[in-house]
Design a protein around this motif. Structure first.
Motif, PDB file in Angstrom:
ATOM      1  N   GLU A  40      21.200   2.774  42.643  1.00  0.00           N
ATOM      2  CA  GLU A  40      20.712   2.320  43.955  1.00  0.00           C
ATOM      3  C   GLU A  40      21.639   2.791  45.075  1.00  0.00           C
ATOM      4  N   PHE A  41      22.194   3.969  44.946  1.00  0.00           N
ATOM      5  CA  PHE A  41      23.078   4.514  45.968  1.00  0.00           C
ATOM      6  C   PHE A  41      22.320   4.660  47.294  1.00  0.00           C
ATOM      7  N   SER A  42      22.914   4.199  48.384  1.00  0.00           N
ATOM      8  CA  SER A  42      22.221   4.210  49.675  1.00  0.00           C
ATOM      9  C   SER A  42      22.993   4.965  50.762  1.00  0.00           C
ATOM     10  N   GLY A  43      24.050   5.649  50.365  1.00  0.00           N
ATOM     11  CA  GLY A  43      24.841   6.383  51.342  1.00  0.00           C
ATOM     12  C   GLY A  43      24.252   7.748  51.666  1.00  0.00           C
ATOM     13  N   LYS A  44      24.990   8.521  52.448  1.00  0.00           N
ATOM     14  CA  LYS A  44      24.551   9.844  52.852  1.00  0.00           C
ATOM     15  C   LYS A  44      24.543  10.781  51.659  1.00  0.00           C
ATOM     16  N   THR A  45      23.556  11.669  51.602  1.00  0.00           N
ATOM     17  CA  THR A  45      23.470  12.631  50.510  1.00  0.00           C
ATOM     18  C   THR A  45      23.380  14.053  51.065  1.00  0.00           C
ATOM     19  N   TYR A  46      23.648  15.025  50.200  1.00  0.00           N
ATOM     20  CA  TYR A  46      23.649  16.432  50.589  1.00  0.00           C
ATOM     21  C   TYR A  46      22.815  17.229  49.583  1.00  0.00           C
ATOM     22  N   ASP A  47      22.102  18.240  50.084  1.00  0.00           N
ATOM     23  CA  ASP A  47      21.276  19.034  49.183  1.00  0.00           C
ATOM     24  C   ASP A  47      22.086  20.051  48.392  1.00  0.00           C
ATOM     25  N   LYS A  48      23.362  20.197  48.736  1.00  0.00           N
ATOM     26  CA  LYS A  48      24.271  21.044  47.984  1.00  0.00           C
ATOM     27  C   LYS A  48      25.500  20.240  47.604  1.00  0.00           C
ATOM     28  N   GLY A  49      26.046  20.545  46.446  1.00  0.00           N
ATOM     29  CA  GLY A  49      27.222  19.818  45.995  1.00  0.00           C
ATOM     30  C   GLY A  49      27.722  20.367  44.681  1.00  0.00           C
ATOM     31  N   ASP A  50      28.622  19.644  44.060  1.00  0.00           N
ATOM     32  CA  ASP A  50      29.233  20.084  42.809  1.00  0.00           C
ATOM     33  C   ASP A  50      28.868  19.142  41.674  1.00  0.00           C
ATOM     34  N   VAL A  51      28.359  19.715  40.596  1.00  0.00           N
ATOM     35  CA  VAL A  51      28.068  18.907  39.412  1.00  0.00           C
ATOM     36  C   VAL A  51      29.365  18.660  38.658  1.00  0.00           C
ATOM     37  N   LYS A  87      14.289  18.111  43.931  1.00  0.00           N
ATOM     38  CA  LYS A  87      15.178  17.554  44.961  1.00  0.00           C
ATOM     39  C   LYS A  87      16.556  17.272  44.395  1.00  0.00           C
ATOM     40  N   ARG A  88      17.570  17.801  45.081  1.00  0.00           N
ATOM     41  CA  ARG A  88      18.962  17.501  44.758  1.00  0.00           C
ATOM     42  C   ARG A  88      19.540  16.602  45.844  1.00  0.00           C
ATOM     43  N   GLU A  89      20.211  15.551  45.456  1.00  0.00           N
ATOM     44  CA  GLU A  89      20.873  14.656  46.400  1.00  0.00           C
ATOM     45  C   GLU A  89      22.285  14.372  45.896  1.00  0.00           C
ATOM     46  N   PHE A  90      23.234  15.179  46.365  1.00  0.00           N
ATOM     47  CA  PHE A  90      24.626  14.997  45.979  1.00  0.00           C
ATOM     48  C   PHE A  90      25.276  13.943  46.867  1.00  0.00           C
ATOM     49  N   TYR A  91      26.205  13.217  46.301  1.00  0.00           N
ATOM     50  CA  TYR A  91      26.871  12.153  47.052  1.00  0.00           C
ATOM     51  C   TYR A  91      28.064  12.656  47.862  1.00  0.00           C
ATOM     52  N   ASN A  92      28.549  13.848  47.524  1.00  0.00           N
ATOM     53  CA  ASN A  92      29.683  14.422  48.248  1.00  0.00           C
ATOM     54  C   ASN A  92      29.391  15.855  48.657  1.00  0.00           C
ATOM     55  N   GLU A  93      29.983  16.284  49.770  1.00  0.00           N
ATOM     56  CA  GLU A  93      29.814  17.657  50.224  1.00  0.00           C
ATOM     57  C   GLU A  93      30.457  18.624  49.238  1.00  0.00           C
ATOM     58  N   PRO A  94      29.946  19.856  49.181  1.00  0.00           N
ATOM     59  CA  PRO A  94      30.564  20.855  48.311  1.00  0.00           C
ATOM     60  C   PRO A  94      32.024  21.080  48.690  1.00  0.00           C
ATOM     61  N   LYS A  95      32.867  21.286  47.720  1.00  0.00           N
ATOM     62  CA  LYS A  95      34.301  21.479  47.974  1.00  0.00           C
ATOM     63  C   LYS A  95      34.553  22.689  48.854  1.00  0.00           C
ATOM     64  N   GLU A  96      33.764  23.735  48.679  1.00  0.00           N
ATOM     65  CA  GLU A  96      33.943  24.948  49.456  1.00  0.00           C
ATOM     66  C   GLU A  96      33.716  24.690  50.952  1.00  0.00           C
ATOM     67  N   GLU A  97      32.693  23.906  51.281  1.00  0.00           N
ATOM     68  CA  GLU A  97      32.393  23.603  52.680  1.00  0.00           C
ATOM     69  C   GLU A  97      33.480  22.739  53.307  1.00  0.00           C
ATOM     70  N   ILE A  98      34.048  21.829  52.519  1.00  0.00           N
ATOM     71  CA  ILE A  98      35.125  20.969  53.020  1.00  0.00           C
ATOM     72  C   ILE A  98      36.346  21.814  53.355  1.00  0.00           C
ATOM     73  N   LYS A  99      36.670  22.815  52.523  1.00  0.00           N
ATOM     74  CA  LYS A  99      37.807  23.690  52.766  1.00  0.00           C
ATOM     75  C   LYS A  99      37.592  24.524  54.033  1.00  0.00           C
ATOM     76  N   ASP A 100      36.343  25.001  54.232  1.00  0.00           N
ATOM     77  CA  ASP A 100      36.040  25.800  55.421  1.00  0.00           C
ATOM     78  C   ASP A 100      36.274  25.012  56.704  1.00  0.00           C
ATOM     79  N   GLU A 101      35.923  23.711  56.681  1.00  0.00           N
ATOM     80  CA  GLU A 101      36.094  22.867  57.855  1.00  0.00           C
ATOM     81  C   GLU A 101      37.567  22.668  58.174  1.00  0.00           C
ATOM     82  N   GLU A 102      38.413  22.622  57.137  1.00  0.00           N
ATOM     83  CA  GLU A 102      39.845  22.439  57.358  1.00  0.00           C
ATOM     84  C   GLU A 102      40.470  23.690  57.955  1.00  0.00           C
TER      85      GLU A 102
END
Length: 228
Positions: A69-80, A213-228
């Motif tokens: 029953e996760f209700s937080g933000k989701t992302y269509d891309k992520g890491d399995v 439909k993919r709903e990841f709970y965390n952003e992809p690690k690669e995108e997080i590194k790009d933002e930094e």
């Protein structure tokens, strides 16, 4: 006065014993898959893999409390996330036919007693390729033969939830591996034994589902590194 024949009296205990023995035998093999599970190391049709842990002999079974029953933000891309062999990493649900079961990463009799098995020769839910899950026909996949094209199947994990739509119903022999290959299509293959009361069946039934439909709970690690 004629003497009564002793033959029926002599045969009666034998007949009663035979009848009781036959009933007990039928009860012992119904359902047959449960007995068969302890006779065969893997239900997954000899789809051999190399465990990520010590293997079946030292199998460490881990049960996980998966949030469905996760209700937080989701992302269509992520890491399995690939779990350790013997770990429950997901829950599978198909409301149309009342399927709701834990899913373990691995195969074999011990895990099949607890839920569905995602064979490690395939991919985890949400991954790229074919996710292959099987379960016993007399327990967790008892209603799998009722699924229809268009039914929705969802898989919940700690890293995301994934929605699939049944696109094809399948039947195949246990020696046929074409539906169990990893492949390059993002699909989910569910299967179980054909229900047979008195004997083991070589036929498998199930379905192929397209990942819609993919709903990841965390952003992809690669995108997080790009933002930094």
């Amino acid at each position: 006065m004629m003497k009564k024949s002793l033959l029926p009296q002599l045969l009666m205990p034998f007949l009663v014993t035979t009848l009781c023995g036959g009933i007990m035998f039928l009860l012992s093999i119904n359902p047959y898959e449960k007995a068969e599970a302890y006779l065969r190391v893997a239900f997954m049709d000899n789809n051999n893999v190399i465990p990520q842990s010590e293997g079946i002999a030292g199998l460490n079974i881990v049960q996980t409390d998966i949030n469905t029953e996760f209700s937080g933000k989701t992302y269509d891309k992520g890491d399995v996330v690939y779990p350790e062999y013997g770990t429950q990493y997901a829950v599978i649900e198909c409301e149309a036919v009342d399927i709701f079961a834990p899913v373990y990463w691995g195969n074999g009799a011990e895990l099949l007693e607890l839920g569905g098995c995602n064979t490690p020769s395939s991919v985890v839910a949400g991954g790229e390729g074919n996710t292959v899950i099987s379960a016993h026909v007399n327990t967790f996949f008892a209603e799998l033969n009722k699924v229809k094209v268009g039914d929705e199947v969802r898989i919940f994990t700690d890293y995301g939830r994934f929605t699939y739509t049944v696109s094809e119903l399948i039947e195949f022999e246990s020696t046929d591996k074409k539906y169990l290959k990893k492949g390059d299509k993002d699909i989910l293959t569910l299967y179980t034994c054909e229900d047979n009361l008195l004997a083991s069946s070589d036929k498998r039934i199930g379905c192929i589902c397209e990942l819609t439909k993919r709903e990841f709970y965390n952003e992809p690690k690669e995108e997080i590194k790009d933002e930094e």
